[in-house]
Design an enzyme around this catalytic site. Structure first.
Site, PDB file in Angstrom:
ATOM      1  N   GLU A  56       1.233  -1.407   3.141  1.00 13.66           N
ATOM      2  CA  GLU A  56       1.308  -0.062   2.570  1.00 13.66           C
ATOM      3  C   GLU A  56       0.040   0.272   1.792  1.00 13.66           C
ATOM      4  OE1 GLU A  56       5.921   0.889   1.687  1.00 13.66           O
ATOM      5  OE2 GLU A  56       5.134  -0.844   0.650  1.00 13.66           O
ATOM      6  N   HIS A  77       5.376   8.923  21.328  1.00 11.20           N
ATOM      7  CA  HIS A  77       6.111   9.796  20.395  1.00 11.20           C
ATOM      8  C   HIS A  77       7.106   8.996  19.545  1.00 11.20           C
ATOM      9  CE1 HIS A  77       4.693  13.179  22.957  1.00 11.20           C
ATOM     10  NE2 HIS A  77       4.952  12.332  23.932  1.00 11.20           N
ATOM     11  N   LYS A 116      15.367  -7.117  -1.086  1.00  4.78           N
ATOM     12  CA  LYS A 116      14.146  -6.496  -0.555  1.00  4.78           C
ATOM     13  C   LYS A 116      12.989  -7.450  -0.341  1.00  4.78           C
ATOM     14  CE  LYS A 116      13.458  -2.286  -0.971  1.00  4.78           C
ATOM     15  NZ  LYS A 116      13.409  -1.127  -0.093  1.00  4.78           N
ATOM     16  N   SER A 130      11.808  -6.421  -4.945  1.00  2.00           N
ATOM     17  CA  SER A 130      12.097  -5.249  -5.761  1.00  2.00           C
ATOM     18  C   SER A 130      12.582  -5.722  -7.127  1.00  2.00           C
ATOM     19  CB  SER A 130      13.170  -4.418  -5.067  1.00  2.00           C
ATOM     20  OG  SER A 130      13.910  -3.699  -6.020  1.00  2.00           O
TER      21      SER A 130
END
Ligand code: ARG
Length: 456
Positions: free
Chosen positions: A289, A155, A282, A276
Site C-alpha cells: 500500500e 476489466h 488482520k 491491526s
C-alpha cells in the site's frame, strides 16, 4: 531594518540568507562537487592556467575535505549559500591562495549543472542495480509457478486462464524496460557541461574534451547557454522514476487484491505485513500500500520540476535550485520501494489450490469453447454467439461448461462431439497456448530462465 535597506549596504537579512541557502539539501552533492573540482584543477593545470604546485595543493586539499565530510569531522555550514561555496571556502581557508584559483574558467552555474549530472548518473546505476535484483526475484517466482493456473482478468473480470508465472513475468518485462529507459536517459545525462561557465564560455584556453574524459562523460555539451540552462536530464530521470512507480503501484495493487480474503491467491511473509491495533485477525499488506501511495509523491516530484522549468528564460535562474529536493525525494522513494518490493516478492507464496478453484469459476474457458467450434467448421463470429448462449444457459441452470452433458451441448449445435471436454479442460487451455509470449508453462519457464540468467 527593511530588506532593501540591508541590501543597499551590502548586508543580507538573515531571513533572506537562510531562504536563499541550499546547503541543507545540496550537501548531498559534496562528492560530485569535489570530484568535479579535482578534475577541473587537473584541466587548468594541463592547460597551463594554474601551476602544478597549486593543482597539487588543490587536489590534496579537496581530498581532505572529502574524507572529513565522510567521517563527519567536517559538517557543511548551513549559513553558506550552497555546498559549492562551502567547499570552495573551506578549501581556501585550509590551503590559502591556491584555493582562490580553483574557480578560474568556471562558474557555479556550470558547476551545479555538472554536479547534478554526476549525481544522476550514480543514482541511475544504483536504481538499475535494484531493478535487476527485483527482476531476478520476480523471474525466480515466475519459474516456481510456471504451471500454476489462475484466472487472468480484463476489466478485473475473469477472462481466460493464465499461469501465475506468466502474470509475474509480465512485471519482470516491465522492469526490464525500466532499465532500458534509464540506460538511455544515462547517455544524455552523462555529458560534460563544465566549461560552459556562467553562460557564454570563457576566454581562457581550456580543454573541455580533456575534462570530459576525466569525468568519464559520454560527450561534451556543444552550447554553453544550453549547458547551464536546461534541467531536461532531471525531468527525464524523474519521468523514468515515475514509470517505475507506476509499474510498482500496479504490482502493489495486485498484491493487495491477491492477499485479500476474497482472492486469497497469495500470502505475504509476516515480515512485510502489519497487524491491526484492534482486529486480531488482520494481516495488512502495508508495504504494498505504501509503494502504491508513494507513487503519487514521485509523480508530484516530476510535476514540480516540470512546472518550475516552464517558461524560464535562458540561462541560469535561481528557480532551478528547486530541482534538487524533488529529484532527491523521488530517487530516495524509488530506491526504498524497489528494495522492499524485491524482498516481498522473494517471500511471497501462492496458494495454487485457491487459484485453481477460482479458475474453475467465471467461464474463463469460453474462448476455448469458441475456438473448438471454429475447428469444427463454424465461422468465429457464429461460434462466439453460440458460446454466449451456452454460458447464459449455464448461469441460469447453475452449471459450468465442464458439467454440461454432450446431449445438452448438441441442443446448441450438432457439430459438438466429445472432443469438447478436451478443448475446454483448463490445463489444456493453458498448455496449448504455445504462441510466442503466450501463457503455456514451457514459454513462461523459458522466459523466466532467460531473465534469471540475464539478471543474475
Ligand atoms: N545553489 C545553486 C543551485 O542549486 C547553485 C548555482 C548558483 N548560481 C548562481 N548564480 N546563484 O542552483
Amino acid at each position: 531594518m527593511k530588506l532593501w535597506e540591508g541590501m543597499t549596504d551590502g548586508v543580507t537579512d538573515p531571513c533572506a540568507e537562510s531562504f536563499n541557502s541550499s546547503v541543507s539539501f545540496d550537501k548531498r552533492l559534496y562528492k560530485q562537487d569535489i570530484t568535479g573540482s579535482i578534475v577541473h584543477a587537473q584541466m587548468l593545470c594541463k592547460c597551463g592556467i594554474i601551476n602544478e604546485d597549486d593543482a597539487e595543493l588543490i587536489t590534496h586539499g579537496l581530498s581532505g575535505i572529502m574524507t572529513d565530510i565522510e567521517t563527519g569531522a567536517l559538517i557543511p555550514d548551513p549559513s553558506c549559500e550552497d555546498i559549492h561555496t562551502f567547499i570552495e571556502q573551506t578549501l581556501t581557508s585550509r590551503i590559502g591562495e591556491a584555493g582562490k584559483r580553483l574557480h578560474t574558467a568556471r562558474s557555479r552555474n556550470d558547476q551545479v549543472a555538472q554536479d547534478l549530472r554526476l549525481w544522476c548518473v550514480d543514482e541511475i546505476d544504483r536504481i538499475c542495480g535494484l531493478l535487476k535484483d527485483l527482476i531476478y526475484k520476480t523471474a525466480e517466482k515466475a519459474l516456481q509457478y510456471a504451471d500454476a493456473i489462475m484466472p487472468g482478468f480484463t476489466h478485473l473480470q475473469p477472462a481466460q486462464p493464465v499461469t501465475f508465472g506468466h502474470h509475474l513475468t509480465a512485471y519482470a518485462m516491465m522492469f526490464e524496460r525500466d532499465i532500458d529507459r534509464l540506460t538511455d536517459c544515462r547517455k544524455r545525462t552523462n555529458v560534460a557541461v563544465i566549461g560552459s561557465c556562467a553562460l557564454a564560455g570563457t576566454t581562457y584556453r581550456t580543454d573541455r574534451a580533456y575534462e570530459a574524459g576525466l569525468l568519464f562523460a559520454d560527450g561534451v555539451c556543444k552550447n554553453s547557454i544550453d549547458g547551464v540552462s536546461d534541467r531536461d536530464f532531471v525531468i527525464e530521470l524523474l519521468s523514468c522514476l515515475s514509470v517505475i512507480m507506476m509499474h510498482l503501484s500496479r504490482f502493489s495493487e495486485e498484491m493487495i487484491l491477491w492477499t485479500s480474503g476474497q482472492f486469497s491467491f497469495v500470502k505475504l511473509p509476516d515480515a512485510y505485513t502489519t497487524g491491526s491495533s484492534i482486529m486480531p485477525q488482520k494481516k495488512n499488506p502495508d508495504m504494498a500500500e505504501l509503494c502504491r501511495g508513494k507513487t503519487g509523491r514521485v509523480y508530484g516530484d516530476l510535476f514540480a520540476v516540470l512546472t518550475m522549468m516552464k517558461g524560464l528564460p535562458l540561462a541560469y535562474n535561481k528557480d532551478m535550485q528547486e530541482d534538487k529536493e524533488s529529484l532527491f525525494d523521488a530517487a530516495d522513494t524509488v530506491c526504498a520501494c524497489l528494495g522492499i518490493f524485491a524482498k516481498m516478492v522473494c517471500g511471497m507464496t501462492a496458494d495454487t489450490e485457491k487459484m485453481g478453484e477460482a479458475a474453475c469459476r467465471g467461464f474463463i474457458n469460453a474462448t476455448d469453447l469458441a475456438d473448438y467450434l471454429v475447428r469444427q467448421g463454424l465461422p468465429f463470429r457464429e461460434a462466439y454467439k453460440l458460446c454466449g448462449g451456452i454460458v447464459s444457459y449455464c448461469i441460469k441452470n447453475g452449471k459450468t461448461l465442464e458439467s454440461l452433458s454432450l446431449e445438452e451441448y448438441k441442443t446448441f449445435s450438432p457439430v459438438f462431439d466429445d472432443g469438447v471436454y478436451d478443448a475446454i479442460d483448463l490445463k489444456n487451455c493453458v498448455y496449448r497456448r504455445i504462441s510466442e509470449g503466450g501463457t503455456s508453462p514451457s514459454t513462461v519457464g523459458k522466459n523466466a530462465v532467460y531473465l534469471m540468467k540475464k539478471y543474475k
